[in-house]
Design a protein around this motif. Sequence first.
Motif, short mmCIF file in Angstrom:
data_model
loop_
_atom_site.label_atom_id
_atom_site.label_comp_id
_atom_site.label_asym_id
_atom_site.label_seq_id
_atom_site.Cartn_x
_atom_site.Cartn_y
_atom_site.Cartn_z
N ASP A 115 0.83 -1.21 0.00
CA ASP A 115 0.00 0.00 0.00
C ASP A 115 0.87 1.26 0.00
OD1 ASP A 115 -2.67 -0.90 -0.16
OD2 ASP A 115 -2.57 -1.59 1.92
N ARG A 116 2.02 1.18 0.64
CA ARG A 116 2.94 2.34 0.60
C ARG A 116 3.43 2.56 -0.84
NH1 ARG A 116 4.54 3.70 5.95
NH2 ARG A 116 3.74 2.11 7.35
N VAL A 117 3.78 1.45 -1.47
CA VAL A 117 4.25 1.53 -2.85
C VAL A 117 3.15 2.10 -3.75
CG1 VAL A 117 4.75 0.02 -4.83
CG2 VAL A 117 6.01 -0.27 -2.68
N ALA A 119 0.74 4.11 -2.86
CA ALA A 119 0.59 5.53 -2.56
C ALA A 119 1.71 6.34 -3.21
CB ALA A 119 0.57 5.75 -1.05
N ALA A 120 2.94 5.79 -3.14
CA ALA A 120 4.08 6.50 -3.74
C ALA A 120 3.90 6.63 -5.24
CB ALA A 120 5.38 5.75 -3.41
N ALA A 121 3.35 5.59 -5.86
CA ALA A 121 3.17 5.62 -7.32
C ALA A 121 2.13 6.67 -7.72
CB ALA A 121 2.75 4.23 -7.81
N PRO A 126 7.71 10.49 -5.40
CA PRO A 126 7.59 9.29 -4.57
C PRO A 126 8.22 9.49 -3.19
CG PRO A 126 9.35 9.01 -6.15
CD PRO A 126 8.76 10.37 -6.42
N THR A 127 7.70 10.45 -2.46
CA THR A 127 8.24 10.74 -1.13
C THR A 127 7.10 10.85 -0.13
OG1 THR A 127 8.08 13.12 -1.49
CG2 THR A 127 10.16 12.07 -2.11
N TYR A 128 7.42 10.67 1.13
CA TYR A 128 6.37 10.76 2.15
C TYR A 128 5.66 12.11 2.19
CZ TYR A 128 6.90 6.12 4.19
OH TYR A 128 6.88 4.77 4.38
N MET A 131 3.07 11.99 -0.14
CA MET A 131 2.12 10.88 0.04
C MET A 131 1.11 11.14 1.16
SD MET A 131 4.98 7.90 -0.31
CE MET A 131 4.15 6.72 0.76
N VAL A 132 1.46 12.04 2.10
CA VAL A 132 0.56 12.27 3.22
C VAL A 132 -0.75 12.85 2.69
CG1 VAL A 132 0.18 13.51 5.39
CG2 VAL A 132 2.47 12.70 4.80
N PRO A 135 -3.73 8.71 0.57
CA PRO A 135 -3.68 7.26 0.75
C PRO A 135 -4.64 6.57 -0.20
CG PRO A 135 -5.14 8.21 2.34
CD PRO A 135 -4.61 9.36 1.53
N TRP B 43 2.35 20.64 7.58
CA TRP B 43 1.91 20.14 8.88
C TRP B 43 2.83 20.71 9.97
CZ3 TRP B 43 2.03 17.24 4.45
CH2 TRP B 43 0.78 16.84 3.95
N GLU B 109 11.82 5.64 0.84
CA GLU B 109 11.81 6.60 -0.26
C GLU B 109 12.82 6.24 -1.35
OE1 GLU B 109 12.16 10.44 1.62
OE2 GLU B 109 9.99 10.56 1.95
N PHE B 112 11.00 3.68 -3.30
CA PHE B 112 9.95 4.29 -4.13
C PHE B 112 10.57 4.96 -5.37
CE2 PHE B 112 7.58 5.31 0.09
CZ PHE B 112 7.19 3.98 0.22
N MET B 115 11.77 2.25 -8.02
CA MET B 115 10.90 1.16 -8.48
C MET B 115 10.22 1.46 -9.82
SD MET B 115 7.64 1.61 -5.96
CE MET B 115 6.56 3.04 -6.13
N PHE B 206 1.87 10.01 7.55
CA PHE B 206 1.24 9.23 6.48
C PHE B 206 0.11 8.36 7.03
CE2 PHE B 206 1.33 5.26 3.85
CZ PHE B 206 0.72 5.79 2.73
N CYS B 210 -4.05 8.99 6.55
CA CYS B 210 -5.06 8.10 5.97
C CYS B 210 -6.41 8.30 6.64
CB CYS B 210 -4.63 6.64 6.14
SG CYS B 210 -3.20 6.23 5.15
#
Lengths: 418, 376
Positions: A115-117, A119-121, A126-128, A131-132, A135, B43, B109, B112, B115, B206, B210
């Motif tokens: 699921d992280r992958v 979200a990154a896609a 592709p960073t947090y 991504m925040v 989701p 944030w 990261e 990510f 990939m 993160f 959600c």
Amino acid sequence: MKDHRGRPVVAVTGLGLVSPLGFGVVDNWAALVAGRSGVRPITRFDTANLKTSFAGTVMLPEEAGGRFVRSADRMHRYAEMAADEALAMAGLGGKGGFPGPLVLGMPPIEIEMADRVAAAARANTPTYPAMVGMPPEEMRRDRTLLVGPPARLAAQYGTRGAPLALSTACATGVTAIQFAMEAIWYGEAEAVLCICTEASITPESLIRFSLLQALSTRNDSPETASRPFDATRDGFVMAEGAACLVLESAAHAKARGARPLGYVLGGGEFADGFHRTRSNPDGSTIVTAMRRALDDAGVTPEQIDYVNAHGTSTPENDKMECLGMQTVFGARVPPASSNKSMIGHSISASGAIEAVFSLLTIRDQKLPPTINYHNPDPAIVLDVVPNVARDARVERVLSNSFGFGGQNSCLVLAASPV
Amino acid sequence: MREVWITGIGLATSLGEGLAPHLAALRDPAAGPVLDETSFAPWSIHPLPSLPFESQIPRRDFRQMETWQRLGSFTAGLALDSAGAKTLGAGIDLIVAAGGGERDTALDEAIFADMAGVPAAELGGWLNQRVMAGLRPTLFLAQLPNLLAGSITMVHGVARSSRTLMGGEAAAADALRLGMAKIALGGGEMALVGGATSPARWDDLFTYGCGGLPWRGPWQPVAERGANGGGFCLGGIGAFLLLEEAGHARARGATPFARLTQVATSMATRQGADTAEASAAVLLGQFGGRLRPGAAVFSTATGVTEAMAAETAFLAGAGLGQPLFIGDLLGHGAEASFAAAVALAALLAQAGEAPQTLVSGFGPWRGEALALVEAV
């Protein structure tokens, strides 16, 4: 109906099981006494490049077509299957109104790598930070927050008060039963719904345990990989599943005409400050945990007929557990077998699954075997009930669970309240 | 029921380490919080200051932890020190409220980023290889919730029992309730209870993101966020309390900060008639006549709209005074917030500035809790 310390006697009136051996108490127990292994190659994800590619998996009916089931949903499904069975057996808590609290032993759920992958896609980068707040749709609060699973099950079964969700790693099942007993002892509840569930067989979890060199790597022979107490044991086997016990004060059970399936006499614990993953070399911590359980139950070592061993199949645990038992029981160590030889180690659920099996051991006066035991370890002199179940007189069982992180807990279960 | 005292407090937050900066902030809430509005923009967080973790944690153990466990082990040690109980660990029960530990977000990261060109059919095996090669083996021990308790046992010898509850604010309040019950009902003499949260974590943002829970934008007081969608600002909080039976404390010459008179918890479904307000009203009913008019009220309300509205409506409806929102001082510390609020109430009680404080905590999604702290 009070125990030797003046506390209400705690009876078990309902049992439910899901394990790699099957669904339900009947199928599980039949497979266990037949000495069947539930360990098999993992097929639900790609195991390429993993050091261990097998586990004690449970296949849900709905995933027969290859559908992906998230861990958070998987553990919920196992939990509700076990709970439905236990509540039906107990004849208590119909129509979503259980007359007491929920105690839930569970793994720390997390958002899985897949699921992280995903979200990154989907994110701009592709960073947090990107991504925040982006989701996947399915990442609801009850699947991502740690309060999600207990909230979901408490609502489903209409339990009373605040549900507890807990983790003491491999000792979780015993800790959950201790919390449940204490709620009855302290007069907070007459009945407790105790569920322990585990569904951590993901690539990342396997890798984490592999990096600690904790897992068996016998990929060519999964069903013989879990070999507790055998000289050639090389690590534990991850497993999943759930157990549910309906615990009641014996007086409450009697008043409503319920027949107890057995009793939990007491529990004991002691935390190990020696090392995060290894126990104190003289075994003193697990010895203290076992002795405290016996004291709490009001029984002597001679009154224990059988030990449901922690028996993980790691080189360290099995040696230390044997040493600990020899210290507690002296010259007369009772037979001690490991359910994990067949079902693997279902971490957060194992203590509760083994408590259920302990009660069945008492009910049928039959010791389940330790399978895959062919090469005695000179450091382990123990009657492990090798490979074949056998009949025995069993009034009281000591069930051991020793956790990663030093949390050691033991239970005494019995046919009668004294 | 035996009387339960708070004889030790360990506290470290964005405001600093120890009791003095927290007492100062309670006396002058207008001084405002310590914030970091840029590192995790958009944030905002209440960041941890640099803390002397090494004063409580030996170096060899230090390396096995990340910030969350260090903060918890550090404040657990402070609590034991403040109670004069550092050598009594074998007789102390430990109940920790814990979330999950830190991930290696840099590794995530990097994966990510790399990939993109991997064919879908090979992605699973490719991920396995990358995670296996990149993950630090001991990180797992810094992630498992029960390993904060494990670390506290290892570092401070607290060992009579060790239990870990999971599940945010609800777990925090239940840890306190169970620790108190054990002592009150004669199951033990001392219990170390608390939790810790590190705010500087993209992986937490993160996860909470959600659920739509973090507050987005420049900091605002929790009570003012509702009009703009609501949300919480994570705050670094380590908070541990040593609970002790009153006679036991007297016998060893320990002085109490305050009495923990009652802790009550529940969990409404927050659907239909099963509201959080109704759930808390039932809890308040259990307090009998002990709560007197004029009691101070501390709330751990987070700024998440529905829960915040429910909690303020409950407090107003019960005729309780205007609450002090702990989140305005410390941010949202999840598993650490409730213990921190009780610690602050105990500080004021000892200082003679609040003979009674009701601590109220509605979890942002689930869980209602009330506690009563009184001067001894």
